[in-house]
Every structure is written in structure tokens, then in C-alpha cells.
Design an enzyme around this catalytic site. Structure first.
Site, mmCIF file in Angstrom:
data_model
loop_
_atom_site.group_PDB
_atom_site.id
_atom_site.type_symbol
_atom_site.label_atom_id
_atom_site.label_comp_id
_atom_site.label_asym_id
_atom_site.label_seq_id
_atom_site.Cartn_x
_atom_site.Cartn_y
_atom_site.Cartn_z
ATOM 1 N N GLY A 46 0.812 -1.214 0.000
ATOM 2 C CA GLY A 46 0.000 0.000 0.000
ATOM 3 C C GLY A 46 0.841 1.257 0.000
ATOM 4 O O GLY A 46 0.318 2.342 0.174
ATOM 5 N N ASP A 47 2.149 1.108 -0.152
ATOM 6 C CA ASP A 47 3.013 2.284 -0.175
ATOM 7 C C ASP A 47 3.874 2.216 -1.435
ATOM 8 O O ASP A 47 3.464 1.592 -2.416
ATOM 9 C CB ASP A 47 3.837 2.316 1.130
ATOM 10 C CG ASP A 47 4.192 3.734 1.549
ATOM 11 O OD1 ASP A 47 4.699 4.479 0.694
ATOM 12 O OD2 ASP A 47 3.979 4.098 2.716
ATOM 13 N N ASP A 48 5.056 2.846 -1.421
ATOM 14 C CA ASP A 48 5.881 2.825 -2.633
ATOM 15 C C ASP A 48 6.186 1.385 -3.049
ATOM 16 O O ASP A 48 6.694 0.592 -2.253
ATOM 17 C CB ASP A 48 7.195 3.567 -2.387
ATOM 18 C CG ASP A 48 6.983 5.059 -2.139
ATOM 19 O OD1 ASP A 48 5.917 5.579 -2.531
ATOM 20 O OD2 ASP A 48 7.879 5.691 -1.557
ATOM 21 N N SER A 49 5.918 1.081 -4.312
ATOM 22 C CA SER A 49 6.207 -0.271 -4.795
ATOM 23 C C SER A 49 7.707 -0.507 -4.706
ATOM 24 O O SER A 49 8.166 -1.517 -4.175
ATOM 25 C CB SER A 49 5.718 -0.421 -6.236
ATOM 26 O OG SER A 49 4.360 -0.064 -6.328
ATOM 27 N N LEU A 88 1.781 2.595 -4.527
ATOM 28 C CA LEU A 88 1.814 3.949 -5.087
ATOM 29 C C LEU A 88 2.583 4.009 -6.400
ATOM 30 O O LEU A 88 2.636 5.056 -7.041
ATOM 31 C CB LEU A 88 2.451 4.907 -4.064
ATOM 32 C CG LEU A 88 1.789 4.950 -2.679
ATOM 33 C CD1 LEU A 88 2.522 5.927 -1.771
ATOM 34 C CD2 LEU A 88 0.320 5.326 -2.782
#
Ligand SMILES: *[C@@H]1O[C@H](CO)[C@@H](O)[C@H](O)[C@H]1NC(C)=O
Ligand SMILES: *[C@@H]1O[C@H](CO)[C@@H](O)[C@H](O)[C@H]1NC(C)=O
Ligand SMILES: *[C@@H]1O[C@H](CO)[C@@H](O)[C@H](O)[C@H]1NC(C)=O
Ligand SMILES: *[C@@H]1O[C@H](CO)[C@@H](O)[C@H](O)[C@H]1NC(C)=O
Ligand SMILES: *[C@@H]1O[C@H](CO)[C@@H](O)[C@H](O)[C@H]1NC(C)=O
Ligand SMILES: *[C@@H]1O[C@H](CO)[C@@H](O)[C@H](O)[C@H]1NC(C)=O
Ligand SMILES: *[C@@H]1O[C@H](CO)[C@@H](O)[C@H](O)[C@H]1NC(C)=O
Ligand SMILES: *[C@@H]1O[C@H](CO)[C@@H](O)[C@H](O)[C@H]1NC(C)=O
Ligand SMILES: *[C@@H]1O[C@H](CO)[C@@H](O)[C@H](O)[C@H]1NC(C)=O
Ligand SMILES: *[C@@H]1O[C@H](CO)[C@@H](O)[C@H](O)[C@H]1NC(C)=O
Ligand SMILES: *[C@@H]1O[C@H](CO)[C@@H](O)[C@H](O)[C@H]1NC(C)=O
Ligand SMILES: *[C@@H]1O[C@H](CO)[C@@H](O)[C@H](O)[C@H]1NC(C)=O
Length: 439
Positions: A239-242, A263
Site C-alpha cells: 500500500g506504499d511505494d512499490s 503507489l
């Protein structure tokens, strides 16, 4: 209680394994204590001490319970085999080789180790030269993150909580290969890669989707002060930077990978340290697929104003991000602008509205060539650049992102973009504080 610290020190001939490194003298098999009340870290450390140089360390197809920090920074010419035969996605099932991190949050907050940047912390440090880690598609690092995801929601500060550990930090890892591993529910960021050079990370599966609560701060991997790092065949659910490239990341390649729900690929955040000069240079992204990510690619910098200190505060940094080339990107259901720039990063806690266009960190020389698929956003690009150091030489060509009603996304929002190539600006971007690329 059955306590087993059994290390088999075996002398093996050179013909043991065709892919074995030269001069292999010794091999250590780590035995698990078999229960989460027995910490396997001492046995693991002992195996690395005996066989971590010119040797082979073997993890059997079973579950290992890791209840304490490990700093294994002295490896040299070693094969680390994390074996398994079945089911790589089920953390608690013991028929694949799995390392599980304990759920004693108080212990980890107090004992996790400094990563060396942004006041970040880690549960495990691996470093050395000519390290070959192979999970054969089965080996798993299970961070038991469900406990962390549930706990963090009850804290007053949820972002970059002090002491919350990364699953693994590769520090001063050189000329090495990490392959065929799964990371399930990492405690925080899955992987930080710092001071590392010439490392291939191949066929890595990350699933940080929480079972009980949505995960946060669970980046797939972050690079810092590292060069010649290749990410090939990664799959990341989070759910954050890949993936994220931070300070002094150069010559980074991301190829043949798939990113879900996160993201997208992030450059930054960067410019967080006042008066520090940092760069991101020569990033290539090729043959990448996205599903339900916010962006495909985004750049985030802090403003020129310093408010507090890292991890959650900062600003006032100098430098540039340059030479970023992306080709053949395919997206399904993008949630925001495919390509976004925000030069107004500031996490909660920074006072006032601030100034989003005063950053002295410049973004330049970007080529996005080939971006197709579907999007929920009419914006192909939202480029909120600094007025002090405008974005230059930004090229976007061959894009075709279809909206639900069949028309193509055609929004290119520009602020302080000089001479765009391949597109015409259709409006102004939202200018405001952002940690994720658009307001
Ligand atoms: C061991 O596992 C049990 C159940 O899975 C869990 O409740 C307990 O917190 C775990 N203990 C540690 C030290 O991780
Ligand atoms: C934290 O660590 C310090 C020193 O390592 C120790 O004295 C203290 O008891 C620990 N606190 C907790 C809550 O574990
Ligand atoms: C890890 O170990 C190395 C060498 O043993 C040491 O230099 C380094 O400071 C340690 N790192 C941390 C964060 O403890
Ligand atoms: C982060 O580390 C710096 C020193 O590098 C320190 O001055 C600062 O107070 C730390 N910030 C937090 C939030 O711990
Ligand atoms: C790519 O990685 C996945 C694991 O995410 C693995 O199953 C697959 O075999 C890898 N593909 C290749 C070509 O190595
Ligand atoms: C990722 O983990 C979630 C939560 O356990 C699970 O529902 C989902 O099926 C997993 N995805 C994949 C591709 O394994
Ligand atoms: C980044 O590299 C520059 C030199 O190019 C150096 O001055 C700076 O300290 C480095 N920053 C970090 C965070 O390593
Ligand atoms: C583009 O990437 C996809 C995977 O995302 C791959 O199947 C395809 O072969 C690539 N096309 C070219 C021309 O490389
Ligand atoms: C623009 O950026 C691309 C990608 O880095 C680079 O190849 C090209 O030389 C740059 N053009 C100019 C005029 O700087
Ligand atoms: C939490 O945030 C508040 C205000 O933003 C700050 O004063 C406090 O130091 C933070 N606590 C931690 C543990 O980061
Ligand atoms: C933001 O900073 C820039 C550069 O210093 C300045 O030109 C601009 O007027 C400032 N904007 C606001 C809203 O203060
Ligand atoms: C298609 O949907 C977009 C986004 O909602 C909208 O801006 C556009 O006007 C629609 N086009 C048509 C032809 O309905």
C-alpha cells in the site's frame, strides 16, 4: 523445552553443486528450534560465523523463528540457500523454508538497529561481498506484520514510527545476487538497500497485504547511497511505494516486474536534509505492469523550508534527479496521474501551508516512452515543479490510457515545466502538501 542449536559442519568436495562458488570448504545447515518460544537467531548467527566466508549456509524446508536482531555484515563468497518444496505463500505452514519474525513489538522498538539514513531501523542487516542468496522460489521471510499493522493504527504517529523495523537491510552488500525469495507481511519497509553496489535482486515476491488491518509504510524496497542495483522480475503487493529510490541512488534498473495496489515506482522522497546535496541518476524502467496502483512513476521532493528532522520532518535539501528512462509500461486501473511530480513533500507535523515551489532540488531529463492500459484518472501527468529549479527536458510519448467510458486520458497538468517534449500542457497541477504525488 526443546532447545536445539545444531550446526552441521560438513566438509564437501568441490563437486557438491555445479553453481557452488570456488573454494567452498564448508557447509552449515541451520536447525530450527521448532517453536516461536525458541529464538533461532543464535543458531543462525552461529552458522554464519562458521560458514559465512567461503562457505554455504543452508536453511532447511521448515520454519525458523527469529526473535532477536541479527547483524551479519561480514559475509564473503558465500551461498545462502533457503530451501523449500511447497506453498510459498502461507507464512505459518512449515512445508516451505520460512523465517518468521516475532511479534514482541516492545522488543523490536527497543532493539532494532539503525539503518544509517532517515533514522530508519531494521531487524536484520546483511552485508558483504560475493553473497549469493537463493530461495529457489520457496524461501520466505515472514515479518508477522499483521501485528504491526494493527498496532500502528492505535499510535498517535503512524508514519515512520521510531524503531519500527525494516524486514531486512542490505548494507555494504557488493557483487551479490538475491534470488527467488518471498517476503510476506514485512514489519515496515521490506528491504532497505544502503551503501550497496552491483547487486541483482531477481524473482522476488512481496505481499504486504494485511489480514487484519491495512498495512502502512510497507515499501517494497528502498535504495540509498547505492549503485548498479537491478530489480528483475519483482512482484509487489503493498500500500506504499512499490519501489523507491532515495538519496544517491545511481544506475538502478527495474525490469519485468508487476506492482499491485501500491503507489507505483517512487523517486524520493528526497531533499529532506537541509543543505545536503543528493542525487538520483540513471534510472531505467522497462517492461513493467501496474494494477490498481496510484501512479506508474512519481517523484517527490521536500521544499526549501526545513521543518523538523527525518524521518517525518525535514526539507531544504539540494541536488537533482536526472536521466530517468521508462519504456513499455502497462497499467490496469491506475488511480491517479500515471506520472506525477510533487515538490511539496511534508508529512504531518510540519506547520502552516508552506511554499510548494521553492525547492532547490531539480528534476530533469525524464523520458516516458510507451505507457498503455486503463486508468481511472484523466491525468496522464501532473507535474508540480519548483519555480526556483523548474523541471527541464521532460518527454512523454506513445501513451494510451483508456478511461472507463472508452476515451483516452489526455490531461497533462504542468507547473514550472520548461519546454515539454511530446505533450502539451493542458492545465495547472494542484499545488499543495503531498506525500504521494498529487495534492
Ligand atoms: C507465538 O505464536 C503465537 C500464536 O501464533 C502468538 O500468539 C505469540 O505472540 C507468538 N510469540 C512470539 C514471541 O512471537
Ligand atoms: C530497552 O533496552 C535497554 C538497553 O538495551 C534496556 O535497559 C531496557 O530495559 C529495554 N526496555 C525494554 C522495554 O525492553
Ligand atoms: C553491524 O556490524 C558491523 C560490524 O560488525 C558494525 O560495524 C556495525 O556498526 C553494526 N551495525 C549496527 C547498526 O549495529
Ligand atoms: C534523527 O537523527 C538525527 C541525527 O542524525 C537527530 O538529530 C534527530 O533528532 C533524529 N530525529 C528523530 C525524529 O529521531
Ligand atoms: C518470476 O518470479 C516469480 C515469483 O514471483 C517466479 O514464480 C517465476 O518463476 C519467476 N520467473 C522467472 C522467469 O524466473
Ligand atoms: C496477499 O496476501 C493477502 C492477505 O493474506 C491474500 O489475501 C492475498 O491472496 C495474497 N496475494 C497473493 C497474490 O498471494
Ligand atoms: C550524496 O553524494 C554527495 C556527493 O555527490 C555527497 O556530498 C552527499 O553527502 C551524499 N549524500 C548521502 C546521503 O549519502
Ligand atoms: C512489454 O512488456 C511486456 C510485459 O509487461 C512484455 O510481455 C512485452 O514483451 C514487452 N514488449 C516489448 C516490445 O519488449
Ligand atoms: C533529455 O533527457 C534524456 C534522458 O535522460 C537524455 O537522453 C537527453 O540527452 C536529454 N536531452 C538534453 C537536451 O539534455
Ligand atoms: C509524534 O508526533 C508529535 C507531533 O507531531 C511529536 O511531538 C512527537 O514527538 C511524535 N512522537 C514520536 C514517537 O515520533
Ligand atoms: C515561494 O517561493 C518562491 C521562491 O522563493 C517565490 O518566488 C514565491 O513567491 C513563493 N510563493 C509563496 C506563495 O510564498
Ligand atoms: C469520459 O470520462 C472522463 C472522466 O470522467 C470525462 O472527463 C470525459 O468527458 C468523458 N468523455 C465522454 C465522451 O463521455
Amino acid at each position: 523445552m526443546y532447545l536445539s542449536i545444531l550446526i552441521f559442519l560438513t566438509v564437501l568436495g568441490a563437486s557438491f553443486n555445479p553453481v557452488a562458488a570456488k573454494d567452498h570448504q564448508k557447509s552449515c545447515t541451520v536447525r530450527s528450534g521448532g517453536s516461536n518460544t525458541t529464538d533461532d537467531a543464535p543458531a543462525i548467527l552461529k552458522a554464519f560465523q562458521k560458514c559465512g566466508q567461503d562457505g554455504r549456509v543452508i536453511f532447511e524446508p521448515t520454519t525458523y523463528y527469529v526473535n532477536s536482531v541479527m547483524n551479519v555484515s561480514w559475509l564473503k563468497n558465500v551461498d545462502i540457500d533457503i530451501h523449500g518444496t511447497l506453498l510459498m505463500f502461507s507464512g505459518r505452514v512449515a512445508d516451505a523454508s520460512s523465517l518468521q519474525w516475532s511479534t514482541d513489538i516492545t522488543y523490536w522498538l527497543n532493539n532494532s538497529m539503525d539503518v544509517g539514513y532517515q533514522n530508519q531501523s531494521t531487524a536484520l542487516i546483511i552485508g558483504g561481498d560475493e553473497v549469493r542468496i537463493n530461495g529457489f522460489g520457496k524461501g520466505t521471510f515472514d515479518g508477522n506484520g499483521d501485528y504491526w499493522y494493527q498496532w500502528i493504527r492505535k499510535q498517535p504517529n503512524t508514519s515512520n514510527y521510531p524503531g519500527r523495523p525494516h524486514a531486512v537491510t542490505f548494507d555494504k552488500l557488493t557483487n551479490s545476487v538475491v534470488r527467488g525469495l518471498s517476503f510476506l507481511r514485512s514489519q515496515m519497509w521490506t528491504m532497505s538497500i544502503i551503501n550497496s553496489h552491483n547487486v541483482l535482486l531477481d524473482s522476488i515476491f512481496v505481499n504486504n497485504t494485511g489480514n487484519w488491518a491495512q498495512s502502512s509504510n510497507t515499501d517494497g524496497a528502498d535504495t540509498i547511497r547505492s549503485s548498479h542495483i537491478t530489480f528483475n522480475n519483482w512482484t509487489v503487493y503493498n500500500g506504499d511505494d512499490s519501489l523507491s529510490m532515495k538519496a544517491n541512488s545511481t544506475d538502478i534498473a527495474i525490469t519485468n516486474s508487476k506492482f499491485y495496489n501500491g503507489l507505483g515506482i517512487a523517486m524520493g522522497s528526497i531533499g529532506q536534509y537541509k543543505d545536503q546535496f543528493e542525487t538520483i541518476e540513471r534510472i531505467t524502467v522497462k517492461n513493467v505492469e501496474y494494477e490498481n496502483t496510484l501512479h506508474a512513476f512519481y517523484v517527490k521532493t521536500w521544499t526549501a523550508d526545513q521543518n523538523g528532522y527525518p524521518p517525518n520532518g525535514g526539507g531544504g535539501g539540494l541536488g537533482f534527479a536526472s536521466d530517468m528512462q521508462l519504456t513499455n509500461l502497462t497499467a490496469k486501473g491506475l488511480r491517479g496521474a500515471a506520472f506525477a511530480i510533487s515538490q511539496c513533500t511534508r508529512f504531518s507535523g510540519a506547520p502552516g501551508q508552506g511554499n510548494c515551489t521553492n525547492s532547490e532540488f531539480q528534476i530533469k531529463n525524464v523520458v516516458i516512452d510507451g505507457l498503455s492500459g486503463t486508468s481511472e484518472s484523466t491525468r496522464v501527468a501532473s507535474l508540480q515543479c519548483s519555480a526556483v529549479e523548474p523541471c527541464t527536458n521532460i518527454t512523454i510519448i506513445d501513451t494510451s490510457l483508456q478511461l472507463d467510458n472508452g476515451t483516452l486520458a489526455n490531461g497533462y497538468l504542468c507547473g514550472n515545466v520548461v519546454n515539454p517534449v511530446g505533450f502539451e500542457c493542458t492545465g495547472a497541477p494542484c499545488v499543495g502538501g503531498s506525500a504521494t504525488g498529487e495534492c
